[in-house]
Design an enzyme around this catalytic site. Structure first.
Site, mmCIF file in Angstrom:
data_model
loop_
_atom_site.group_PDB
_atom_site.id
_atom_site.type_symbol
_atom_site.label_atom_id
_atom_site.label_comp_id
_atom_site.label_asym_id
_atom_site.label_seq_id
_atom_site.Cartn_x
_atom_site.Cartn_y
_atom_site.Cartn_z
ATOM 1 N N PRO A 2 0.838 -1.199 0.000
ATOM 2 C CA PRO A 2 0.000 0.000 0.000
ATOM 3 C C PRO A 2 0.875 1.253 0.000
ATOM 4 O O PRO A 2 1.933 1.287 0.629
ATOM 5 C CB PRO A 2 -0.802 -0.124 1.293
ATOM 6 N N GLU A 3 0.432 2.272 -0.709
ATOM 7 C CA GLU A 3 1.179 3.520 -0.765
ATOM 8 C C GLU A 3 0.498 4.574 0.104
ATOM 9 O O GLU A 3 -0.529 4.308 0.735
ATOM 10 C CB GLU A 3 1.334 3.943 -2.230
ATOM 11 N N LYS A 53 4.033 5.859 4.651
ATOM 12 C CA LYS A 53 3.350 4.568 4.697
ATOM 13 C C LYS A 53 3.245 4.020 6.116
ATOM 14 O O LYS A 53 2.797 2.893 6.316
ATOM 15 C CB LYS A 53 4.086 3.570 3.797
ATOM 16 N N ARG A 262 12.022 -3.018 -8.990
ATOM 17 C CA ARG A 262 10.564 -2.835 -8.996
ATOM 18 C C ARG A 262 10.108 -2.517 -10.416
ATOM 19 O O ARG A 262 10.783 -1.823 -11.166
ATOM 20 C CB ARG A 262 10.162 -1.710 -8.040
#
Length: 283
Positions: A2-3, A53, A262
């Site tokens: 989650p960001e 985060k 990523r």
């Protein structure tokens, strides 16, 4: 993972059932933390805060529970005694007279004195929060021009939480596309106009994602896609997870590359890599 926007939305939901209320029970799954349950029993939650985060639950006696979802953590809010049907491992449980805030699968939870949070190894290194209502695009421009950031490739910089807290993988792809910049470029190579466009895109898309529950596409495009019966996943992004599909702007197929281990998605027509002879500021 989650960001920032997702963590802030989770915090909003948690705050609705915890802020201003007395917690009757706090249960930690990790053995070294279990004794802290007594510390929080009968205390009132003053504020639920996010920093990038990370999520911070502040109590009225000067103690805070720090949590970071990492890759798999997820928060649920439920009526008291009504646990969600999930196979995830419950890591933290905060119970009031009427509701429960439940954190599953997160691996990073700790307890801190609120006045010592500036010593936390993660929080102490964070840059400005992308969802801080006082953050301005000019501040982001100034950060991009700082020597410690100016020479770094955007594709790597936009995952660095010491630059801006809360940025992550999908926001990185979407922001760079909106700004029309190739991830191999560095801030030092950008014109003033490009720096300003990147800073505004960073702020606008982060806030848009928070307000819409994860949609970074421009509102008009998102509405058009919804009218065409596109699913939520199909109308969320301009480039992220759209490998092989046509770019909304130019029709060229979206590509996927890997940067900093990523995945990153881009349109090589709209985000052209600079020529070797033009990698100077202003060209």
């Amino acid at each position: 993972m989650p960001e920032g926007p997702e963590i802030r939305r989770a915090a909003d939901e948690i705050a609705q059932v915890l802020e201003g209320r007395v917690v009757e029970r706090v249960s930690f799954a990790h053995p070294p933390l279990r004794h802290h349950g007594k510390r929080f029993k009968g205390r009132r939650v003053e504020h639920v805060e996010t920093r990038g985060k990370a999520l911070l639950t502040h109590f009225d006696h000067g103690w805070t529970i720090y949590s970071h979802n990492q890759l798999y953590g997820v928060w649920h809010v439920a009526k008291r005694g009504s646990l969600p049907d999930t196979k995830r491992s419950l890591r933290l449980r905060l119970t009031t007279a009427s509701h429960e805030a439940l954190l599953y699968s997160a691996s990073e939870i700790s307890v801190w004195r609120t006045d010592e949070l500036d010593q936390h190894p993660f929080l102490s290194r964070l840059g400005p929060d992308i969802l801080n209502e006082n953050l301005e695009w000019r501040t982001i421009t100034a950060l991009l021009e700082e020597p410690r950031f100016a020479g770094r490739q955007l594709g790597a910089l936009y995952l660095d939480q010491t630059f801006l807290a809360g940025l992550g993988n999908y926001l990185r792809s979407e922001i760079l596309f909106a700004a029309g910049l190739h991830p191999s470029m560095t801030p030092s190579e950008l014109t003033r106009g490009q720096l300003g466009r990147l800073a505004r895109s960073t702020l606008d898309l982060s806030r848009r994602s928070y307000l819409t529950g994860g949609i970074t596409n421009p509102p008009a495009r998102a509405r058009k896609l919804e009218a065409a019966d596109a699913s939520f996943g199909q109308r969320r992004f301009a480039v992220f997870e759209r490998e092989g599909l046509a770019c909304y702007e130019c029709g060229v197929r979206i590509e996927r590359i890997d940067i900093s281990t990523r995945r990153l998605y881009l349109c090589k027509q709209c985000q052209q890599a600079p020529n070797a002879g033009a990698r100077q500021r202003g060209l």
